[in-house]
Scaffold this active site. Structure first.
Site, PDB file in Angstrom:
ATOM      1  N   HIS A  64       3.772   4.309   2.823  1.00 48.19           N
ATOM      2  CA  HIS A  64       4.202   3.472   3.949  1.00 48.19           C
ATOM      3  C   HIS A  64       5.712   3.287   3.990  1.00 48.19           C
ATOM      4  O   HIS A  64       6.372   3.214   2.950  1.00 48.19           O
ATOM      5  CB  HIS A  64       3.527   2.096   3.851  1.00 48.19           C
ATOM      6  N   TYR A 134       5.643  -7.619  -4.411  1.00 47.42           N
ATOM      7  CA  TYR A 134       6.739  -7.106  -3.583  1.00 47.42           C
ATOM      8  C   TYR A 134       7.698  -8.231  -3.236  1.00 47.42           C
ATOM      9  O   TYR A 134       7.264  -9.334  -2.880  1.00 47.42           O
ATOM     10  CB  TYR A 134       6.191  -6.617  -2.235  1.00 47.42           C
TER      11      TYR A 134
END
Ligand SMILES: Cc1cn([C@H]2C[C@H](O)[C@@H](COP(=O)(O)OP(=O)(O)O[C@H]3O[C@H](C)C(=O)[C@H](O)[C@H]3O)O2)c(=O)[nH]c1=O
Length: 191
Positions: A64, A134
């Protein structure tokens, strides 16, 4: 308490290792510091964090990235278990365009990857119940979220385990069309 920033085969991507302070209780380590990152040329002004929990070993998420004008950079680390992490440079202007990097992110080591804008990210879990944390420099933009196939022969990515779980989006996406990619990427830079 210093972090160790290692260059990689992709321009701007850093492999970051911790320098834990150990004692009889265990250890303590800094995992992010805006000033230290800036001293290493990275503008790590974080605005959003996310976590990804994955039940089965072999789970694959990715690859991604976000289209420009998104400028999202990511700091990614494994906070439970171990993952085989891969990056793919999808910036046509980059000297390492289409280069790949793979690193095992291990929660026991706390190592991390700094992922600049335009570099696609994916991982495959190596053990059950693996978790990936993240930190992002820009809030998520679903309208600019994009992906390429982790099994696209254009990139030659290989994965250590049979894939045990994969989203429909990641499985059924189109194969890479470089001309269309360059065109969409350039159009995003002009917005
Ligand atoms: C990434 C993201 C997703 N979402 C929503 C969108 C979906 O409704 C749901 C799951 O999203 P998705 O299936 O895209 O999640 P992943 O497949 O784990 O995607 C991530 O996996 C690869 C490996 C990455 O590097 C990115 O962080 C991200 O693209 O969360 C949000 O609301 N905010 C977000 O920041």
């Amino acid at each position: 308490m210093s972090l160790v920033f290692e260059p990689t085969a992709i321009d701007g991507v850093r492999h970051i290792r911790l320098a834990p302070m150990a004692d009889e209780r265990g250890s303590f380590a800094r995992t992010w510091c805006r000033e230290t990152f800036a001293a290493n040329g990275l503008d790590a002004a974080m605005v959003q964090t996310s976590t990804s929990f994955n039940v089965r070993a072999g789970t694959l998420r990715g690859m991604h990235f976000a289209w420009p004008p998104a400028t999202e950079c990511k700091l990614v680390r494994c906070t439970r278990g171990r993952v085989f992490d891969q990056l793919l440079d999808l910036r046509p202007e980059s000297p390492t365009y289409l280069a790949t990097v793979s690193v095992t992110l291990d929660s026991a080591l706390g190592n991390a990857l700094w992922i600049p804008r335009g570099v696609a990210h994916g991982f495959q879990t190596l053990v059950d119940d693996s978790e990936v944390f993240y930190m992002m420099t820009e809030a998520y933009r679903g309208d600019l979220s994009a992906g390429v196939r982790a099994d696209d022969p254009a990139f030659g990515l290989t994965w250590p385990l049979p894939v045990s779980a994969l989203s429909d989006r990641d499985r059924d996406g189109p194969l890479f069309d470089e001309a269309a990619h360059r065109q969409r990427y350039a159009a995003g830079l002009e917005r």
